[in-house]
Enzyme design. Structure first.
Site, PDB file in Angstrom:
ATOM      1  N   ASP A  52       0.912  -1.304   0.017  1.00 34.15           N
ATOM      2  CA  ASP A  52       0.127   0.044  -0.077  1.00 34.15           C
ATOM      3  C   ASP A  52       0.859   1.191  -0.150  1.00 34.15           C
ATOM      4  OD1 ASP A  52      -2.403  -1.287  -0.042  1.00 34.15           O
ATOM      5  OD2 ASP A  52      -2.567  -1.290   2.049  1.00 34.15           O
ATOM      6  N   TYR A 110       7.000 -10.129   6.763  1.00 34.19           N
ATOM      7  CA  TYR A 110       6.743  -8.534   6.982  1.00 34.19           C
ATOM      8  C   TYR A 110       7.406  -8.344   8.530  1.00 34.19           C
ATOM      9  CZ  TYR A 110       3.673  -7.899   2.950  1.00 34.19           C
ATOM     10  OH  TYR A 110       3.276  -7.861   1.633  1.00 34.19           O
TER      11      TYR A 110
END
EC number: 5.4.99.12
Length: 241
Positions: A52, A110
């Protein structure tokens, strides 16, 4: 004749509207395709994950096709000169033509960085959080995510996917200097999933939600929140093939 190449890239997500190309917006995919065009390479860039706006990557994987006459060292140098300084190609190599960086990926990791000290120089690269973190509580809570679940209640509303079933292999929370770092490894992640998980954990930390609430949302028994933690603390860390 053309050949397909794989490239490992890192980027500063605060300078872009995400990975995936969008009309009239500066994106990582868009900038790399523009750079390729400047070198007379007309190729669509495939990528392993659609990060994003504001989300960073340490080792994002992309692929594209190039004319066979290109030397890869020269190509890497030429592209890095154009996309410098907020995108950087770390490695580039030839790959089979049927390779797809998204669908061939086996695991992804992540990290999410939280800092108790605000710095304007680091505001784009870590999430400022001024409340004391109960590490042991959050370590217990984050372990609940390990396993295979239908993560629909931990995905952005409106996500276009065939199903919400994903497997999280490993989670951890690490204290490093004055920071707290969340680490999650899974076979794949839904849009907003890590940020929704992080926000839920911080709400548990503030006693606004409980580990039982987390389990209920994970089991899709009750939806408590889909709010997202800020994007600036999130990094796509590594992809395995």
């Amino acid at each position: 004749m053309e050949s397909k190449v794989l490239a490992v890239i890192s980027y500063d997500g605060s300078k872009f509207y995400g990975m995936q190309k969008q009309p009239n917006k500066k994106t990582i995919q868009g900038e790399i395709e523009l750079a390729l065009n400047k070198l007379n390479i007309n190729s669509i860039v495939q990528h392993a994950g659609r990060t994003d706006k504001g989300v960073h990557a340490l080792n994002q994987v992309i692929s594209f096709t190039i004319p066979n006459f290109w030397d890869l060292n020269k190509l890497q140098t030429s592209l890095n000169k154009i996309i410098h300084p907020y995108i950087h190609i770390k490695k580039i190599k030839f790959i089979k033509n049927d390779f797809n960086p998204r669908f061939n990926a086996k695991k992804r990791s992540y990290r999410y960085i939280i800092s108790p000290i605000f710095s304007p120089h680091k505001a784009d690269y870590e999430t400022y959080y001024d409340k004391k973190i109960n590490i042991e509580l959050l370590k217990k809570a984050i372990k609940k995510f390990e396993g295979t679940y239908d993560f629909e209640y931990f995905a952005k509303t409106g996500s276009e996917v065939n199903n919400y079933i994903r497997t999280i292999y490993k989670t951890d929370i690490i204290e490093y200097k004055n920071k707290v770092i969340l680490k999650i490894i899974g076979n794949g992640f839904l849009r907003g999933q890590i940020r929704i998980i992080t926000n839920f954990l911080l709400m548990i930390n503030e006693n606004k939600l409980t580990i039982d609430d987390l389990q209920k949302q994970l089991n899709k028994e009750q939806l408590f929140t889909k709010h997202l933690a800020p994007p600036n603390g999130l990094y796509l860390e590594r992809i395995w093939y």
